[in-house]
Design a protein around this motif. Sequence first.
Motif, PDB file in Angstrom:
ATOM      1  N   ASP A  23       0.869  -1.172   0.000  1.00  0.00           N
ATOM      2  CA  ASP A  23       0.000   0.000   0.000  1.00  0.00           C
ATOM      3  C   ASP A  23       0.905   1.221   0.000  1.00  0.00           C
ATOM      4  O   ASP A  23       1.457   1.599   1.033  1.00  0.00           O
ATOM      5  CB  ASP A  23      -0.904  -0.007   1.230  1.00  0.00           C
ATOM      6  N   LEU A  24       1.088   1.831  -1.167  1.00  0.00           N
ATOM      7  CA  LEU A  24       2.050   2.920  -1.328  1.00  0.00           C
ATOM      8  C   LEU A  24       1.438   4.302  -1.118  1.00  0.00           C
ATOM      9  O   LEU A  24       2.115   5.310  -1.295  1.00  0.00           O
ATOM     10  CB  LEU A  24       2.693   2.841  -2.713  1.00  0.00           C
ATOM     11  N   ARG A  25       0.184   4.354  -0.722  1.00  0.00           N
ATOM     12  CA  ARG A  25      -0.488   5.655  -0.594  1.00  0.00           C
ATOM     13  C   ARG A  25       0.172   6.565   0.430  1.00  0.00           C
ATOM     14  O   ARG A  25       0.127   7.782   0.289  1.00  0.00           O
ATOM     15  CB  ARG A  25      -1.970   5.465  -0.236  1.00  0.00           C
ATOM     16  N   ASP A  26       0.792   5.971   1.456  1.00  0.00           N
ATOM     17  CA  ASP A  26       1.458   6.800   2.464  1.00  0.00           C
ATOM     18  C   ASP A  26       2.974   6.777   2.305  1.00  0.00           C
ATOM     19  O   ASP A  26       3.712   7.154   3.220  1.00  0.00           O
ATOM     20  CB  ASP A  26       1.056   6.381   3.880  1.00  0.00           C
ATOM     21  N   GLY A  27       3.443   6.304   1.144  1.00  0.00           N
ATOM     22  CA  GLY A  27       4.861   6.389   0.845  1.00  0.00           C
ATOM     23  C   GLY A  27       5.708   5.229   1.309  1.00  0.00           C
ATOM     24  O   GLY A  27       6.927   5.262   1.171  1.00  0.00           O
ATOM     25  N   ASP A  28       5.087   4.183   1.889  1.00  0.00           N
ATOM     26  CA  ASP A  28       5.873   3.011   2.271  1.00  0.00           C
ATOM     27  C   ASP A  28       5.139   1.742   1.853  1.00  0.00           C
ATOM     28  O   ASP A  28       4.024   1.791   1.351  1.00  0.00           O
ATOM     29  CB  ASP A  28       6.212   3.011   3.767  1.00  0.00           C
ATOM     30  N   PHE A  29       5.791   0.597   2.052  1.00  0.00           N
ATOM     31  CA  PHE A  29       5.294  -0.671   1.520  1.00  0.00           C
ATOM     32  C   PHE A  29       4.231  -1.332   2.387  1.00  0.00           C
ATOM     33  O   PHE A  29       3.455  -2.145   1.906  1.00  0.00           O
ATOM     34  CB  PHE A  29       6.452  -1.658   1.361  1.00  0.00           C
ATOM     35  N   ASP A  30       4.241  -1.043   3.678  1.00  0.00           N
ATOM     36  CA  ASP A  30       3.383  -1.790   4.584  1.00  0.00           C
ATOM     37  C   ASP A  30       1.933  -1.351   4.483  1.00  0.00           C
ATOM     38  O   ASP A  30       1.615  -0.269   3.997  1.00  0.00           O
ATOM     39  CB  ASP A  30       3.877  -1.649   6.024  1.00  0.00           C
ATOM     40  N   LYS A  31       1.054  -2.223   4.969  1.00  0.00           N
ATOM     41  CA  LYS A  31      -0.360  -1.908   5.092  1.00  0.00           C
ATOM     42  C   LYS A  31      -0.644  -1.599   6.558  1.00  0.00           C
ATOM     43  O   LYS A  31      -0.249  -2.360   7.440  1.00  0.00           O
ATOM     44  CB  LYS A  31      -1.209  -3.086   4.605  1.00  0.00           C
ATOM     45  N   ASP A  32      -1.287  -0.468   6.802  1.00  0.00           N
ATOM     46  CA  ASP A  32      -1.604  -0.050   8.168  1.00  0.00           C
ATOM     47  C   ASP A  32      -2.934  -0.677   8.594  1.00  0.00           C
ATOM     48  O   ASP A  32      -3.937  -0.515   7.893  1.00  0.00           O
ATOM     49  CB  ASP A  32      -1.727   1.467   8.256  1.00  0.00           C
ATOM     50  N   ARG A  33      -2.932  -1.367   9.721  1.00  0.00           N
ATOM     51  CA  ARG A  33      -4.158  -1.960  10.242  1.00  0.00           C
ATOM     52  C   ARG A  33      -4.159  -1.889  11.759  1.00  0.00           C
ATOM     53  O   ARG A  33      -3.111  -1.882  12.397  1.00  0.00           O
ATOM     54  CB  ARG A  33      -4.293  -3.426   9.831  1.00  0.00           C
ATOM     55  N   ASN A  34      -5.355  -1.919  12.331  1.00  0.00           N
ATOM     56  CA  ASN A  34      -5.505  -1.944  13.781  1.00  0.00           C
ATOM     57  C   ASN A  34      -5.587  -3.376  14.299  1.00  0.00           C
ATOM     58  O   ASN A  34      -6.381  -3.673  15.191  1.00  0.00           O
ATOM     59  CB  ASN A  34      -6.764  -1.172  14.195  1.00  0.00           C
ATOM     60  N   PHE A  35      -4.788  -4.290  13.742  1.00  0.00           N
ATOM     61  CA  PHE A  35      -4.756  -5.644  14.277  1.00  0.00           C
ATOM     62  C   PHE A  35      -4.355  -5.575  15.750  1.00  0.00           C
ATOM     63  O   PHE A  35      -3.483  -4.793  16.141  1.00  0.00           O
ATOM     64  CB  PHE A  35      -3.759  -6.514  13.517  1.00  0.00           C
ATOM     65  N   PHE A  36      -4.970  -6.402  16.559  1.00  0.00           N
ATOM     66  CA  PHE A  36      -4.804  -6.325  18.014  1.00  0.00           C
ATOM     67  C   PHE A  36      -3.334  -6.353  18.423  1.00  0.00           C
ATOM     68  O   PHE A  36      -2.887  -5.551  19.240  1.00  0.00           O
ATOM     69  CB  PHE A  36      -5.561  -7.484  18.676  1.00  0.00           C
TER      70      PHE A  36
END
Length: 198
Positions: free
Chosen positions: A133-146
Motif C-alpha cells: 500500500d504505497l499511498r502513504d509512501g511506504d510498503f506496509d499496510k496499516d491496520r488496527n490488528f490487536f
Amino acid sequence: MLILLDAGHGGVIDGVYQTSGKRSPRWEDGSQLFEGEFNRWIVNGLSERLGQRRIPYVLIAPEQRDVTLGTRVTRANRFRDKPSLYVSVHANAGGGSGFEVYSSMGTTKSDAAAHCFAEEFVREFPDKPLRADLRDGDFDKDRNFFVLKHTAMPAVLTENFFMDNEEECRQLLMTPEGRRRIVDFHERAIVRWVAGQA
C-alpha cells in the motif's frame, strides 16, 4: 536488542488442529496446510537462525494450544523497557497471491521494520507479488490488528503467500525449500532492522 517471535494461531495436539478454520483446502492429493503448523515451523526456524547469530529472542506463544491475543500482547509487553521488535508470522487466505506486511496505523517506528521485510521479500522472491500500500509512501499496510495496536514496541505482522492458492500453498508453504526461503528473508529483514538500531 530483543526479537519477540509470535507464531500466529494454534498448532496440532494429538493430531487435532487447535484453531478452527485457518487451513488450506484439501488438495486433490489429500494434502492440507494448517496455518498454525506453518507459522510455528517458520518461527522455530527463525529462532535457530537468531540463536546462531547471537541475536536475543523470545518465543511469545511456544505452546501448541491457541494462545489468546491478549495473552500474546501481555507477554510481549513484559519487555517494554528493552529495545525490541515484535514479529507475528502468518499465512494468508481469501484469494490472491504474494506477500503482505502490516504495521500499526500512521507513521510509527514499526514502518522501518516493515520496510526491511518488504525489501527482503522482493529480494528473495522477485517473481512474486509484493502486495504493498504505497499511498502513504511506504510498503506496509496499516491496520488496527490487536497485536499491532496493543504491543508497546515496534511490531509487524507478515502474511506469507496464500494458503488457498494451490500453487503457492503446495510449492512454497508446504515444502521444506519454500519454507526455508521464507525463513531466509525474515532472518535478513530482522538482521537489517537490528543493524539499523545500533
